[in-house]
Design a protein around this motif. Structure first.
Motif, PDB file in Angstrom:
ATOM      1  N   ALA A 216      -6.562  -0.466   1.630  1.00 47.79           N
ATOM      2  CA  ALA A 216      -5.923   0.692   1.215  1.00 47.79           C
ATOM      3  C   ALA A 216      -6.662   1.472   0.256  1.00 47.79           C
ATOM      4  O   ALA A 216      -7.456   0.907  -0.523  1.00 47.79           O
ATOM      5  N   GLN A 218      -5.714   5.010  -2.093  1.00 48.81           N
ATOM      6  CA  GLN A 218      -4.682   6.121  -2.569  1.00 48.81           C
ATOM      7  C   GLN A 218      -5.160   7.109  -3.258  1.00 48.81           C
ATOM      8  O   GLN A 218      -5.839   6.844  -4.445  1.00 48.81           O
ATOM      9  N   THR A 220      -3.676   9.884  -6.060  1.00 46.49           N
ATOM     10  CA  THR A 220      -2.588  10.280  -6.929  1.00 46.49           C
ATOM     11  C   THR A 220      -2.918  11.457  -7.684  1.00 46.49           C
ATOM     12  O   THR A 220      -4.008  11.551  -8.493  1.00 46.49           O
ATOM     13  N   THR A 802       9.449   7.395  -0.844  1.00 41.86           N
ATOM     14  CA  THR A 802       8.091   7.163   0.186  1.00 41.86           C
ATOM     15  C   THR A 802       8.546   7.635   1.559  1.00 41.86           C
ATOM     16  O   THR A 802       9.510   7.143   2.330  1.00 41.86           O
ATOM     17  N   SER A 851       1.380  11.227  -4.280  1.00 45.78           N
ATOM     18  CA  SER A 851       0.272  10.140  -3.725  1.00 45.78           C
ATOM     19  C   SER A 851       0.289  10.256  -2.193  1.00 45.78           C
ATOM     20  O   SER A 851       1.318  10.377  -1.401  1.00 45.78           O
ATOM     21  N   ARG A 853      -1.361   7.736   0.714  1.00 53.63           N
ATOM     22  CA  ARG A 853      -2.068   6.441   0.862  1.00 53.63           C
ATOM     23  C   ARG A 853      -2.561   6.057   2.317  1.00 53.63           C
ATOM     24  O   ARG A 853      -1.520   6.337   3.315  1.00 53.63           O
ATOM     25  N   ASP A 855      -3.749   3.085   4.978  1.00 55.05           N
ATOM     26  CA  ASP A 855      -3.889   1.494   5.097  1.00 55.05           C
ATOM     27  C   ASP A 855      -4.696   1.565   6.297  1.00 55.05           C
ATOM     28  O   ASP A 855      -4.669   1.815   7.103  1.00 55.05           O
TER      29      ASP A 855
END
Length: 856
Positions: A216, A218, A220, A802, A851, A853, A855
């Motif tokens: 992953a 990410q 932020t 999220t 954030s 992200r 994956d």
């Protein structure tokens, strides 16, 4: 994969060379890698990290990374921390909790201390920034700072041998990122016998090791504060028997408070590679941490009302939870170094951990049922600590009169108002700048254990024996200075000059003295001491039907050898001189107060030994419920906080009081554990008796006392469809049972010890989105042991949302301290001063981050 084989070959060759070098240093008794060798070692460790990262460049798989690193064996069922061997939680007589990396993300932590607040029984005062937190467990005291009775570990070995090194608390050298699989804590119990210097418990940050394919990345960003961070990780299999993981982070920004400059800047990279074979595995890993993180010390706050019912409020123009006594106009510290040479040090370095670490972990079978576990790590640790501490805060006129006499005047020394008059009604702080150069906190650690199961007529008997060895260096220089500093928010405070009625300048560019002048010129110190710890240990565990009995012993013996220097040692040592610090050829009044490291130094040369034991019983009432009880005696060897005090002779380096080297902790605990479907419940009652001998740098106070604490620890969780909730709470009744130096506090509650701590995390997961909150709370406590001024209780709410708009993409919004509450974790003052200004530390104000992200 020819290139991969080349990289792996280089990795193993470099590791072999490094181990041979370490072995040679140990055999020759050098114990210390000299400057050139150290630099070579750093380059080689970096080479190992880079090689590991390069070696794991494999095809990306279209698979979302989850917690599956541990899902095949849920982390709340298998205990691997501070036990002889991994075992099922319901079959063990220890109190253990764990947090997955998903749990960590929900808490929106800004430091590892904020992660630890979510562990039941743990009191984590997360108000110091990225590190320097005070952490305790189950009513065990925090008489000075750090985590004295609680050990912080990475992958089963301590970050530092001692968790409360002055200006070197273990959490300063620890960071959480995507490398973390889970955090596991054991309170009391077997921590006494399966770890040295950790009678209260162990918190272990366990890394991912490539069991789950994927990774992953990410990004932020702070929404209402300036902070930018990139996290990444990747892991998987190279072959059927070879797997890897690597990851890290880099961030830069002002931090959660307004400092006026980029106060947080740096990052970390970690990598490991695991070779599996029949009957076991061997793992090599490395870590490079180079981070500059602002450290928050007590700040001024206005307190009205009474000591028992105080009202805390911000000073005009200064927020206690969003501002700090740091500024864009206070960046350089002109001082003398540990060899009394003139230097200019950068205050903006803050808490600066620099860590190069390399380690090995292996488990394998010897044959005939014998199993061996070996853990080894070498860490090259250095850096520094710099942060302003207010020795006093008052109006400008009051401080001018106190320091310079009637008729004294104040002017701005720098900033946009340089040369202009400083208003007597404005607030001014007498700052002692805690500036400490960490020359070395190197440590080398090894834990070797052998175990075997025996079938007997009454059940399975598991025997374990092992030996633990560590060498911890503590070498630091205390380079404190004293200044007059405006109390203003936004990172805009300026230094202030003072002139007396006769026209004499009592400051030089805002500097009142080139030492701890506001502390009576104490504390110009330099020390270099090595602490050796040796500990054979053994345990027996008998499982017969529903009943499990276990007992363990540990015998610690060690020594401290080195030298210390400083005027605090007495004996005619003079720690103040006159010196032209700015090179203008004139000795000003502040330049008559220049702190130096005096000679001669004093030796440190003593040894210690102690026995720890722990006995437990666990009874499985049914498949889903178990009862347990345990009694333990453990201890903690005192380290650098014992120096410069009456316990160590300045002539021989021996102990003048043999009992001062070790503080014992005795604990009795018992409870029930329940697991059924989506419901989990744990309840543990505990009782602890603790010895404490310590030294606090900010108040120059020694402690020699005993404590008693008992209480109840509750933890539970429930899941029903998309809804889940986890919660924990700890009730503690603690008191000072005896005190050699201050009998007046006997019977009082230890400072900052709340009777009730709790955490609750409800969430709703609808698949495409998850929403929830992490609630942290505490009841009131007392600022000092005299039990006068109260620190109010508070509740902090951290919220998270999220959203997963498509496969492998995740958008998150996190709010830390959503309602911007003031939560006071400590205060320097025992009562409300006449001017109503208390020096205290609050949790940070509201910070919101977003954030994105990916994956893969």
């Amino acid at each position: 994969m020819p290139s991969l084989q080349v990289h792996l070959y280089q990795f193993l060759n470099r590791l072999q060379f490094r181990l041979q070098t370490i072995e040679k240093n140990i055999i020759t008794g050098s114990g210390r890698i000299e400057s050139a060798g150290r630099e070579m070692m750093k380059m080689r460790i970096m080479g190992l990290l880079m090689t590991s990262s390069m070696a794991v460049t494999v095809p990306a798989y279209a698979q979302q990374q989850t917690l599956a690193e541990d899902q095949s064996t849920p982390s709340d069922e298998i205990v691997v921390t501070a036990v002889a061997r991994g075992q099922n939680r319901l079959n063990s007589s220890v109190t253990v909790s764990s947090l997955s990396n998903d749990d960590i993300a929900k808490a929106a932590p800004r430091s590892v201390a904020e992660i630890f607040r979510n562990l039941p029984g743990i009191r984590s005062e997360s108000s110091g920034g990225e590190g320097n937190a005070n952490i305790s467990v189950r009513g065990l005291p925090v008489a000075s700072g750090g985590a004295k009775f609680l050990q912080l570990q990475e992958d089963g070995l301590p970050v530092l041998e001692f968790g409360d090194i002055t200006f070197g608390n273990a959490d300063i050298f620890l960071r959480s990122d995507f490398n973390i699989s889970r955090v596991e804590s054991v309170r009391g119990g077997s921590a006494s016998t399966f770890a040295s210097n950790a009678p209260g418990g162990v918190i272990n940050m366990i890394s991912k090791t490539g069991e789950q394919e994927g990774g992953a990345i990410q990004a932020t960003a702070g929404i209402d504060y300036r902070d930018y961070r990139l996290d990444f990780d990747y892991g998987g299999r190279i072959s059927d028997s070879l797997r890897f993981h690597f990851g890290g982070f880099y961030r830069q920004g002002e931090g959660p408070r307004q400092a006026g400059y980029d106060a947080n800047k740096g990052g970390q990279i970690k990598a490991n590679i695991t070779k599996e074979f029949a009957g076991g595995y061997i793992r090599l890993y490395g870590k490079y941490l180079n981070d500059r993180a602002i450290g928050y010390l007590p700040n001024p706050v206005l307190v009205t009302g009474s000591n028992s019912n105080p009202k805390y409020q911000d000073l005009p123009g200064f927020s206690i939870n969003s501002d700090t006594l740091h500024s864009r106009y206070f960046r350089d510290n002109v001082t003398l170094d540990g060899r009394n040479n003139l230097v200019t040090r950068d205050i903006r370095d803050g808490q600066h951990p620099l860590v190069y670490a390399i380690g090995l972990e292996s488990q394998f079978e010897l044959g005939d049922g014998w199993n061996v576990t070996e853990r080894f790590r070498y860490s090259d640790v250095s850096g520094g600590f710099s942060s302003p501490f207010p020795s006093a805060v008052d109006t400008g006129s009051a401080i001018a009169t106190a320091l310079g006499g009637a008729g004294s005047t104040l002017t701005y020394a720098n900033g946009p108002k340089a040369g202009q008059a400083f208003a007597g009604s404005d607030y001014l702080a007498q700052i002692v700048l805690f500036d400490v150069k960490i020359n070395s906190m190197n440590n080398i650690t090894n834990d070797l254990r052998v175990s075997r199961d025996f079938d007997t007529s009454i059940g399975k008997l598991t025997a374990t024996a092992g030996f633990y060895k560590s060498r911890q260096t503590i070498a630091t220089d205390w380079l404190w200075t004293s200044h007059l500093f405006e109390v203003a928010g936004g990172g805009n405070a300026a230094l202030v000059n003072l002139t007396n009625a006769a026209g004499q300048a009592l400051t030089q560019n805002g500097t009142y003295g080139y030492g701890a002048t506001f502390f009576g010129n104490c504390c110009r110190r330099s020390y270099d001491v090595d602490y050796n710890t040796n500990a054979p240990f053994a345990s027996l565990s008998l499982a017969t039907g529903a009943l499990t009995l276990d007992g363990s012993l540990r015998y610690d013996f060690g020594d401290a050898k080195g030298t210390i220097a400083g005027s605090d040692l007495g004996g005619g040592r003079v720690g103040v001189t006159s010196r032209d610090m700015n090179g203008d050829g004139v000795i000003s009044i502040p330049e008559t107060n220049v702190a130096v490291i005096p000679t001669p130094s004093a030796p440190v040369d003593y040894s210690y030994e102690y026995l720890s034991y722990s006995f437990g019983v666990n009874y499985r009432l049914a498949d889903d419920v178990a009862l347990f009880a345990r009694y333990s005696r453990g201890a903690r060897a005192n380290a650098d906080r014992l120096l410069f005090g009456p316990a160590v002779s300045t002539v021989t380096g021996k102990l003048t009081d043999s009992s001062a080297a070790v503080d014992f902790v005795k604990q009795l605990e018992g409870g029930v554990k329940y697991r059924n479907g989506g419901l989990t419940l744990n309840a543990t009652a505990f009782h602890a008796k603790t010895e404490e001998q310590n030294f606090e740098a900010t108040t120059q106070t020694f402690f020699n006392r005993n404590y008693r604490a008992y209480g109840l620890e509750l933890e539970g969780g429930y899941r029903a469809g998309p809804f889940s909730i986890s919660a924990g709470g700890t009730y503690t009744d603690a008191k000072i049972a005896s005190d050699v130096l201050n009998p007046a506090v006997v019977g009082n509650r230890p400072r900052r010890q709340a009777k009730f701590l709790y955490q609750v995390t409800p969430q709703y997961d609808a698949g495409i989105f998850t929403v929830g909150a992490n609630v942290i709370g505490t009841s009131s406590s007392y600022a000092q042991d005299s039990n006068q001024l109260k620190l109010p209780g508070y509740t902090q709410v951290n919220a998270f949302l999220t959203v997963r708009p498509m496969d492998r993409i995740q958008l998150s919004l996190n709010a830390n301290n959503l309602f911007d509450v003031k939560g006071f974790t400590e205060a320097e003052d025992a009562t409300i001063p006449a001017n109503g200004i208390v020096r205290a530390r609050s949790i940070n104000g509201r910070t919101v981050s977003a954030s994105i992200r990916f994956d893969f």
